[in-house]
Design a protein around this motif. Structure first.
Motif, PDB file in Angstrom:
ATOM      1  N   ASP A  53      10.030   1.128 -14.435  1.00  0.00           N
ATOM      2  CA  ASP A  53       8.976   0.321 -14.237  1.00  0.00           C
ATOM      3  C   ASP A  53       8.101   0.878 -13.651  1.00  0.00           C
ATOM      4  O   ASP A  53       6.826   0.713 -12.632  1.00  0.00           O
ATOM      5  CB  ASP A  53       9.944  -0.459 -12.655  1.00  0.00           C
ATOM      6  CG  ASP A  53      10.825  -1.348 -13.285  1.00  0.00           C
ATOM      7  OD1 ASP A  53      10.784  -2.640 -14.160  1.00  0.00           O
ATOM      8  OD2 ASP A  53      12.415  -0.844 -13.066  1.00  0.00           O
ATOM      9  N   LEU A  54       7.609   2.609 -13.775  1.00  0.00           N
ATOM     10  CA  LEU A  54       6.422   3.157 -13.071  1.00  0.00           C
ATOM     11  C   LEU A  54       5.165   2.899 -13.450  1.00  0.00           C
ATOM     12  O   LEU A  54       4.294   3.747 -12.966  1.00  0.00           O
ATOM     13  CB  LEU A  54       7.252   4.872 -13.183  1.00  0.00           C
ATOM     14  CG  LEU A  54       8.367   4.477 -12.883  1.00  0.00           C
ATOM     15  CD1 LEU A  54       8.833   6.133 -12.675  1.00  0.00           C
ATOM     16  CD2 LEU A  54       8.922   4.071 -10.950  1.00  0.00           C
ATOM     17  N   ARG A  55       5.673   2.109 -14.428  1.00  0.00           N
ATOM     18  CA  ARG A  55       3.855   2.167 -15.585  1.00  0.00           C
ATOM     19  C   ARG A  55       3.131   1.787 -13.990  1.00  0.00           C
ATOM     20  O   ARG A  55       3.888   0.327 -14.121  1.00  0.00           O
ATOM     21  CB  ARG A  55       4.092   2.200 -16.914  1.00  0.00           C
ATOM     22  CG  ARG A  55       2.615   1.795 -17.533  1.00  0.00           C
ATOM     23  CD  ARG A  55       3.097   1.868 -19.208  1.00  0.00           C
ATOM     24  NE  ARG A  55       3.751   2.620 -19.814  1.00  0.00           N
ATOM     25  CZ  ARG A  55       3.194   3.144 -20.137  1.00  0.00           C
ATOM     26  NH1 ARG A  55       1.873   4.272 -19.751  1.00  0.00           N
ATOM     27  NH2 ARG A  55       3.904   4.766 -20.981  1.00  0.00           N
ATOM     28  N   ASP A  56       2.078   1.787 -13.836  1.00  0.00           N
ATOM     29  CA  ASP A  56       0.920   0.961 -13.259  1.00  0.00           C
ATOM     30  C   ASP A  56       1.357   0.133 -12.077  1.00  0.00           C
ATOM     31  O   ASP A  56       1.774  -1.256 -11.636  1.00  0.00           O
ATOM     32  CB  ASP A  56       0.815  -0.490 -14.811  1.00  0.00           C
ATOM     33  CG  ASP A  56      -0.153   0.393 -15.364  1.00  0.00           C
ATOM     34  OD1 ASP A  56      -1.131   1.654 -15.525  1.00  0.00           O
ATOM     35  OD2 ASP A  56      -0.124  -0.181 -16.695  1.00  0.00           O
ATOM     36  N   LEU A  57       2.281   0.867 -11.531  1.00  0.00           N
ATOM     37  CA  LEU A  57       3.134   0.801  -9.725  1.00  0.00           C
ATOM     38  C   LEU A  57       2.529   0.152  -9.179  1.00  0.00           C
ATOM     39  O   LEU A  57       1.449   1.414  -9.102  1.00  0.00           O
ATOM     40  CB  LEU A  57       4.695   0.670  -9.995  1.00  0.00           C
ATOM     41  CG  LEU A  57       5.824   0.515  -8.800  1.00  0.00           C
ATOM     42  CD1 LEU A  57       6.251  -0.477  -9.071  1.00  0.00           C
ATOM     43  CD2 LEU A  57       6.341   1.789  -8.225  1.00  0.00           C
ATOM     44  N   SER A  58       1.795  -1.122  -8.416  1.00  0.00           N
ATOM     45  CA  SER A  58       1.464  -1.207  -7.361  1.00  0.00           C
ATOM     46  C   SER A  58       2.074  -1.541  -5.898  1.00  0.00           C
ATOM     47  O   SER A  58       3.104  -3.319  -6.057  1.00  0.00           O
ATOM     48  CB  SER A  58       0.398  -1.850  -7.411  1.00  0.00           C
ATOM     49  OG  SER A  58      -0.811  -1.004  -8.388  1.00  0.00           O
ATOM     50  N   LEU A  59       2.110  -1.676  -4.826  1.00  0.00           N
ATOM     51  CA  LEU A  59       2.326  -2.654  -3.402  1.00  0.00           C
ATOM     52  C   LEU A  59       1.520  -3.532  -3.497  1.00  0.00           C
ATOM     53  O   LEU A  59       0.328  -3.341  -3.379  1.00  0.00           O
ATOM     54  CB  LEU A  59       2.509  -1.323  -2.226  1.00  0.00           C
ATOM     55  CG  LEU A  59       3.834  -0.819  -2.296  1.00  0.00           C
ATOM     56  CD1 LEU A  59       3.841   0.243  -1.383  1.00  0.00           C
ATOM     57  CD2 LEU A  59       5.171  -1.464  -1.547  1.00  0.00           C
ATOM     58  N   ILE A  60       1.655  -4.235  -3.274  1.00  0.00           N
ATOM     59  CA  ILE A  60       1.306  -5.747  -3.043  1.00  0.00           C
ATOM     60  C   ILE A  60       1.861  -6.518  -1.659  1.00  0.00           C
ATOM     61  O   ILE A  60       1.907  -6.584  -0.974  1.00  0.00           O
ATOM     62  CB  ILE A  60       1.143  -7.447  -3.482  1.00  0.00           C
ATOM     63  CG1 ILE A  60       1.216  -7.016  -5.195  1.00  0.00           C
ATOM     64  CG2 ILE A  60       0.227  -8.165  -3.261  1.00  0.00           C
ATOM     65  CD1 ILE A  60      -0.238  -6.478  -5.740  1.00  0.00           C
ATOM     66  N   VAL A  61       0.269  -5.407  -0.322  1.00  0.00           N
ATOM     67  CA  VAL A  61       0.161  -5.591   0.934  1.00  0.00           C
ATOM     68  C   VAL A  61      -0.570  -6.635   1.494  1.00  0.00           C
ATOM     69  O   VAL A  61      -1.982  -7.363   0.993  1.00  0.00           O
ATOM     70  CB  VAL A  61      -0.510  -4.660   1.436  1.00  0.00           C
ATOM     71  CG1 VAL A  61       0.065  -4.459   3.195  1.00  0.00           C
ATOM     72  CG2 VAL A  61       0.127  -3.128   1.213  1.00  0.00           C
ATOM     73  N   PRO A  62       0.033  -7.255   2.191  1.00  0.00           N
ATOM     74  CA  PRO A  62      -1.054  -9.032   2.624  1.00  0.00           C
ATOM     75  C   PRO A  62      -1.634  -8.533   3.629  1.00  0.00           C
ATOM     76  O   PRO A  62      -1.843  -8.012   4.398  1.00  0.00           O
ATOM     77  CB  PRO A  62       0.174  -9.365   3.055  1.00  0.00           C
ATOM     78  CG  PRO A  62       1.225  -8.784   3.684  1.00  0.00           C
ATOM     79  CD  PRO A  62       1.379  -7.760   2.564  1.00  0.00           C
ATOM     80  N   GLU A  63      -3.310  -9.432   3.866  1.00  0.00           N
ATOM     81  CA  GLU A  63      -3.963  -9.242   5.128  1.00  0.00           C
ATOM     82  C   GLU A  63      -3.454  -9.354   6.870  1.00  0.00           C
ATOM     83  O   GLU A  63      -2.223  -9.732   6.776  1.00  0.00           O
ATOM     84  CB  GLU A  63      -4.762 -10.280   4.543  1.00  0.00           C
ATOM     85  CG  GLU A  63      -6.343  -9.619   5.744  1.00  0.00           C
ATOM     86  CD  GLU A  63      -7.284 -10.910   5.610  1.00  0.00           C
ATOM     87  OE1 GLU A  63      -7.993 -10.751   6.217  1.00  0.00           O
ATOM     88  OE2 GLU A  63      -7.420 -11.494   5.059  1.00  0.00           O
ATOM     89  N   GLY A  64      -3.603  -7.722   7.292  1.00  0.00           N
ATOM     90  CA  GLY A  64      -3.176  -7.978   8.898  1.00  0.00           C
ATOM     91  C   GLY A  64      -1.817  -6.833   9.111  1.00  0.00           C
ATOM     92  O   GLY A  64      -1.153  -6.886   9.884  1.00  0.00           O
ATOM     93  N   GLN A  65      -1.243  -6.714   7.003  1.00  0.00           N
ATOM     94  CA  GLN A  65      -0.041  -6.141   7.512  1.00  0.00           C
ATOM     95  C   GLN A  65      -0.564  -3.977   8.191  1.00  0.00           C
ATOM     96  O   GLN A  65      -1.129  -3.919   7.527  1.00  0.00           O
ATOM     97  CB  GLN A  65       0.443  -5.160   6.300  1.00  0.00           C
ATOM     98  CG  GLN A  65       1.461  -4.458   6.351  1.00  0.00           C
ATOM     99  CD  GLN A  65       2.915  -5.007   6.526  1.00  0.00           C
ATOM    100  OE1 GLN A  65       3.236  -5.912   6.558  1.00  0.00           O
ATOM    101  NE2 GLN A  65       3.842  -3.805   7.070  1.00  0.00           N
TER     102      GLN A  65
END
Length: 214
Positions: free
Chosen positions: A139-151
């Motif tokens: 799971d570590l390959r190209d792992l990203s956090l998707i953060v909503p606007e205003g967070q």
């Protein structure tokens, strides 16, 4: 092998008092270069009231390279795809020590707020909750956090659990901070309080009135 606290008795044993167990940075063993494999040490604990307990401590110095080589960071946000999604790349890697491990390595990311998602792994509990994320090595390959606007900004705690070739277990922790662009501006802006035109009030404690004695 040496310890960073206690007294070396000169006969292959060491004496530790209670305050030696709480030294800054924790009690540590130093092994000679190239040491590997598990080392078992008999341990005797004597309480202040004279009770004696015995046991053993097993240490695998080969796993020390794994701890010093662990890297964890949350990078600046990037556009992930054509839809315009913005994500924070999560970098988890080992600079050394991987050859000392066997079996699966378990990764846990805690502190991820509700509404924030990872592109890999599985979240405990409800998908939109705030439970920890469980990750495997793939799971570590190209792992990203998707953060909503205003967070707002938030801290993420990484826990890595691994098993060494000789059966020793290792648990590592690291922390990184995610700061969305809006939150960064909000954090860096000094909070200037508007000057007040109201007169300041001062509280004065009045002495209690004495009751006449009868």
């Amino acid at each position: 092998m040496t310890l960073n606290a206690g007294v070396d008795n000169g006969d292959g044993t060491a004496t530790l008092l209670e305050h030696d167990l709480t030294v800054p940075g924790g009690l540590r063993m130093r092994f000679p270069p190239g040491a590997s494999g598990p080392h078992a040490f008999p341990v005797t604990v004597i309480s202040s009231d004279g009770h004696v307990r015995t046991g053993s401590l097993t240490v695998e110095p080969g796993l020390a390279a794994l701890e010093s080589g662990l890297r964890f960071s949350i990078e600046a946000p990037v556009v992930l795809d054509g839809s315009g999604r913005v994500g924070f790349p999560v970098a988890i890697s080992f600079a050394r020590g991987m050859g000392k491990m066997v079996g699966d390595v378990a990764f846990t990311l805690d502190g991820v707020p509700a509404g924030v998602h990872l592109t890999g792994g599985v979240r405990d509990g409800a998908p939109d909750g705030d439970g920890p994320w469980r990750l495997a090595m793939d799971d570590l390959r190209d792992l990203s956090l998707i953060v909503p606007e205003g967070q707002g900004a938030f801290d993420v705690d990484l826990t890595v659990e691994a098993r060494g070739q000789s059966g020793g277990r290792l648990k590592l922790t690291r922390q990184a901070r995610a700061v969305p662009p809006g939150a960064r501006a909000q954090e860096s802006r000094p909070s200037a309080a508007a000057p007040s035109t109201e007169p300041k009030s001062v509280a004065v404690d009045k002495p209690a009135s004495a009751s006449p004695s009868v």
